[in-house]
Design a protein around this motif. Sequence first.
Motif, PDB file in Angstrom:
ATOM      1  N   VAL A 226       0.861  -1.187   0.000  1.00 50.77           N
ATOM      2  CA  VAL A 226       0.000   0.000   0.000  1.00 50.77           C
ATOM      3  C   VAL A 226       0.893   1.231   0.000  1.00 50.77           C
ATOM      4  N   THR A 227       0.889   1.955  -1.101  1.00 52.95           N
ATOM      5  CA  THR A 227       1.821   3.065  -1.292  1.00 52.95           C
ATOM      6  C   THR A 227       1.216   4.428  -0.971  1.00 52.95           C
ATOM      7  N   ASN A 228      -0.109   4.504  -0.904  1.00 51.72           N
ATOM      8  CA  ASN A 228      -0.736   5.788  -0.621  1.00 51.72           C
ATOM      9  C   ASN A 228      -2.148   5.562  -0.087  1.00 51.72           C
ATOM     10  N   GLN A 229      -2.575   6.426   0.803  1.00 52.87           N
ATOM     11  CA  GLN A 229      -3.923   6.371   1.350  1.00 52.87           C
ATOM     12  C   GLN A 229      -4.545   7.756   1.220  1.00 52.87           C
ATOM     13  N   VAL A 230      -5.728   7.796   0.599  1.00 46.68           N
ATOM     14  CA  VAL A 230      -6.406   9.063   0.313  1.00 46.68           C
ATOM     15  C   VAL A 230      -7.741   9.083   1.040  1.00 46.68           C
ATOM     16  N   LEU A 231      -8.141  10.260   1.464  1.00 48.51           N
ATOM     17  CA  LEU A 231      -9.429  10.441   2.109  1.00 48.51           C
ATOM     18  C   LEU A 231     -10.226  11.465   1.309  1.00 48.51           C
ATOM     19  N   ILE A 232     -11.472  11.126   0.948  1.00 44.95           N
ATOM     20  CA  ILE A 232     -12.308  12.051   0.191  1.00 44.95           C
ATOM     21  C   ILE A 232     -13.608  12.311   0.946  1.00 44.95           C
ATOM     22  N   ASP A 233     -14.261  13.413   0.583  1.00 47.76           N
ATOM     23  CA  ASP A 233     -15.549  13.719   1.199  1.00 47.76           C
ATOM     24  C   ASP A 233     -16.681  13.218   0.312  1.00 47.76           C
ATOM     25  N   ALA A 234     -17.920  13.512   0.690  1.00 48.25           N
ATOM     26  CA  ALA A 234     -19.073  12.983  -0.036  1.00 48.25           C
ATOM     27  C   ALA A 234     -19.197  13.557  -1.435  1.00 48.25           C
ATOM     28  N   SER A 235     -18.438  14.621  -1.733  1.00 46.94           N
ATOM     29  CA  SER A 235     -18.454  15.211  -3.075  1.00 46.94           C
ATOM     30  C   SER A 235     -17.308  14.705  -3.933  1.00 46.94           C
TER      31      SER A 235
END
Length: 242
Positions: A73-82
Amino acid sequence: MAINKDSNAFTFLFASVMVIIVGGILALLATSLKPLQTENKNQEKKKNILMSVGVMSKDDDMAEANDLFNEYVTNQVLIDASGNQVEGDAFGVDVLKQFRSLGANAIDSADARFPLYECSVDGTTYYVVPMAGKGLWGPIWGFVALEKDMNTIYGATFDHKTETPGLGAEINTTDFQDQFPGMKINNGSKYVYIKVHKGGGGETDPYGVDGITGGTITSVGLQNMISNTLSIYAPYFDNQKS
């Protein structure tokens, strides 16, 4: 002064003391075991992520998940509901807990957050999307891995807690999950997601799979889980492609 062990007062006092002692012991055990329970839960999540990209299998020792997760696992991203990337701890987001709290409202909630895991396996990039939904008797969840085009499904793993054995519980079998690799979630002009067909038909639908015989409600719940989740990630995928 002699104690009357047959009196109501003695019985009440004895019961109260036992409740306090037993309650204290249980609280102590719960507190001391919580770190171990948290670690086991984290290892299970890491294993499921790695299973979706073929690095681990169900039979592999869960204890290997930590090292393999750090390797692949090289990257972890967090996004919102949009679908906008935001700051925060992606791994720390429990999508199942969030679903239990917000349900379908998570799509519109300003507080909801959705993690995305970028994996590199043999030089190839994959994007793993965690998801949660509702089956017949309780929650269902899963991880869907997309290829670098963010359109083709590379692997999928699903699980449940209380679905009926031999029916809805079959979502966690390889026979069901092996239908997903190679499927597209976008037909070139719009997102179509995945349809779970009742009574067959998935083999002729490039965007569909066969549902589980006798597990219609679980199948529909899984279909809704996939479509609802991917509709949140779609804007992010489009932004990354452009």
